[in-house]
Design an enzyme around this catalytic site. Structure first.
Site, mmCIF file in Angstrom:
data_model
loop_
_atom_site.group_PDB
_atom_site.id
_atom_site.type_symbol
_atom_site.label_atom_id
_atom_site.label_comp_id
_atom_site.label_asym_id
_atom_site.label_seq_id
_atom_site.Cartn_x
_atom_site.Cartn_y
_atom_site.Cartn_z
ATOM 1 N N HIS A 120 1.717 25.913 -44.214
ATOM 2 C CA HIS A 120 0.519 25.843 -43.371
ATOM 3 C C HIS A 120 0.222 27.213 -42.787
ATOM 4 C CE1 HIS A 120 -2.373 24.634 -40.329
ATOM 5 N NE2 HIS A 120 -2.390 23.419 -40.839
ATOM 6 N N HIS B 258 -6.600 23.024 -33.844
ATOM 7 C CA HIS B 258 -5.854 24.250 -34.132
ATOM 8 C C HIS B 258 -5.649 25.116 -32.897
ATOM 9 C CE1 HIS B 258 -5.280 23.617 -38.374
ATOM 10 N NE2 HIS B 258 -6.475 23.080 -38.377
ATOM 11 N N ASP C 210 -5.823 13.440 -43.199
ATOM 12 C CA ASP C 210 -5.646 14.489 -42.182
ATOM 13 C C ASP C 210 -5.669 13.853 -40.795
ATOM 14 O OD1 ASP C 210 -5.172 17.006 -41.211
ATOM 15 O OD2 ASP C 210 -6.931 17.934 -42.101
#
Length: 567
Positions: free
Chosen positions: A219, A320, A360
């Site tokens: 990632h 994020h 997700d």
């Protein structure tokens, strides 16, 4: 021979060869290709019906008869669309054929006995349980949400609502892997955990695979550099596990060409290959043209609608750990959301260039919407592009088979679990979902996990019959106690299985080793193996596949949406 008109027959036994069935409120229609029954010898349970002692039920011992038979179901799977009876024995699919009593009926391949339970599949569609291969294990409540949407296998990483898990699908380190495998015992769901794959030296990656990870996850938030990619794939090759990757949006350590070169023709599963979920901006979508790349989408961009772009910006800031007050963070978010590549993604799915769809979950995707968003995409493409060349104006069988493969057999193949799950085929775990056609892809009528009913819509438990309101999804007996641990599996590496983690972790459920993860290629993605030469204009973001411009309008209205949901 006595005759019955086609409508009356369908009402009684379900559709037969030549009949068409509409999928929910979409413009998709499937046609029955084959019927395993013998007309006049159909079996059906109920008062005055066929499955009674000495009639459709034989005297055979339990050893020679199935535990359960699903009667007259319309199977929709990647391999075809057929009407059949389905036998389940010891938690596995035993036979697909014709049920009945061979003492008095011809052509019986499934003998119904006194030890056989019956599930009425008349008028219903039977599919394999879905596989969601992009899970952030942020909260355990996701599992029930996924199960009641028709998903029976979840693959991903995480440890709960830790900051790392909120952003990345990794379960880092042996201790966390052990705890997640132990926690997984409580749920009627097959589970597999991806360990953190971001390292330039192999020792810590080896330890995680041997501790029970079924694969590794690279990632960008942990640093997906060419060195980390190469190291991670080298470890995966040694252990025969899969690698999933979220590439470098900022192009800090290289461009998409550098990442593809770091793969060195080794197989890898590229998450959200369009890029809105993360990846080289603006052209990670090029990866879908490589033979060693197994490309998937996540469901927030499925399909492209008038709300897609606006919704994504806020989601990305949260997931994020970005700060809207920092210009660089805002620029990072803006670079990932491109209407041109999202529109192209719709068409690449319809062409079979993108092979899988996942969620997700809670990290820019919705865990309970993998199935419905897959079919919304198929509907949108049917409306905008018309029938596929392999189909006709009468039915959409090929398109239906292509799209169901995206969340069943293809993720199973990609992650080395297709020997256990991913299709309605003899020998596999009986992870099966029944749907009434009007609710197909939206609200299952029954979820069967390893042969036991794990969840279903159920009315008031104090009512005199099962149907009075309030009807909502509830766990059934297959979701409790040792029935739960006995009907679901955890997928791990062969190295972990050989190391004896079942005993050392005191696990009750069966552990299954993944296999053939390193040999699978894009050509093996069922009905989704197109490898176009991809071009992305760096200024306009226009996408071309084999020279053809890929563009479509956003949908303003979708099926399988507000007609079915209050919220």
């Amino acid at each position: 021979m006595s005759k019955i008109d086609r409508k009356a027959y369908a009402d009684m036994f379900g559709p037969t060869v030549g009949d068409r069935v509409r999928l929910a409120d979409t413009e998709l229609w499937i046609e029955v290709e084959k019927d395993f029954t013998i007309y006049g010898e159909e079996v059906k349970f109920g008062g005055g019906k066929v499955i009674r002692d000495g009639m459709g039920q034989s005297q055979a011992s339990c050893a020679d008869t199935p535990d359960t038979v699903i009667t007259n179901a319309l199977i929709l799977d990647h391999w075809g669309i057929v009407k059949a009876d389905v036998a389940i024995k010891n938690g596995r699919i035993a036979t697909i054929g014709k049920a009945g009593n061979p003492d008095i009926q011809p052509g019986v391949t499934i003998e119904v006995g006194p030890g056989t339970e019956v599930i009425a599949g008349e008028g219903q569609i039977l599919t394999a349980g879905g596989i969601d291969a992009h899970i952030h294990f942020i909260c355990p409540q996701q599992i029930e949400e996924a199960l009641t949407s028709g998903v029976t296998t979840m693959i991903g990483g995480g440890t709960g609502p830790a900051t790392g898990t909120n952003a990345t699908t990794c379960t880092p380190g042996p201790w966390h892997i052990q705890k997640m495998l132990q926690a997984g015992e409580a749920f009627p769901m097959n589970l597999g955990f991806l360990a953190k794959g971001n390292a330039s030296l192999p020792t810590a990656l080896n330890e995680q695979v041997e501790a029970g990870a079924l694969g590794l996850k690279l990632h960008e938030d942990w640093g997906t550099t060419p060195a980390a990619i190469d190291c991670c794939l080298t470890v995966a090759e040694n252990y025969d596990v899969q690698v999933a990757i979220h590439t470098d949006t900022l192009n800090e350590s290289g461009f998409v060409e550098d990442t593809l070169a770091a793969f060195k023709d080794r197989t890898i599963h590229t998450y959200h290959t369009e890029g809105a979920g993360g990846g080289h901006a603006p052209d990670i979508i090029k990866a879908c043209g490589s033979d060693n790349v197994l490309p998937s989408s996540t469901n927030p961009t499925r399909p492209y609608t008038v709300n897609t772009v606006d919704e994504h910006l806020d989601m990305l800031m949260v997931c994020h750990h970005l700060d809207p007050n920092i210009p660089e963070d805002v620029a990072f978010a803006d670079s990932r959301i491109r209407k041109e590549t999202i529109a192209a993604e719709d068409i690449l799915h319809d062409l079979g260039a993108f092979s899988m769809i996942s969620s997700d979950s809670q990290a820019m995707g919705r865990v309970g919407e993998v199935v419905c968003r897959t079919w919304q995409t198929a509907h949108k493409m049917k409306v905008q592009r018309g029938p596929l060349a392999e189909d006709s104006s009468y039915s959409d069988n090929f398109r239906a088979r292509r799209y169901i493969a995206k969340y069943t057999i293809n993720p199973a193949l990609a992650h080395g679990i297709a020997h256990e799950v991913g299709s309605v085929e003899v020998g596999k775990l009986a992870d099966l979902v029944l749907w009434k056609p009007a609710f197909f892809g939206v609200k299952p009528s029954l979820i069967i996990k390893g042969g036991a009913i794990a969840a279903a819509p159920m009315g008031d438990p104090n009512a005199s019959i099962p149907t009075p309101q309030p009807v909502h999804y509830r766990h059934m007996f297959g979701a409790f106690g040792r029935a739960c641990t006995g009907t679901s599996v955890s997928f791990v590496s062969q190295a972990a299985l050989d190391a004896g983690i079942a005993a050392s972790y005191q696990l009750e459920r069966r552990l299954v080793a993944v296999k053939n993860c390193r040999s699978v290629k894009k050509k093996d993605m069922v009905l989704n193996h197109y490898q176009p030469v991809m071009e992305v204009d760096p200024e306009t973001y226009e996408v071309r596949a084999d020279g053809q411009l890929l563009t479509c309008e956003p949908a303003e209205v979708l099926p399988m949406a507000q007609r079915y949901f209050l919220f």
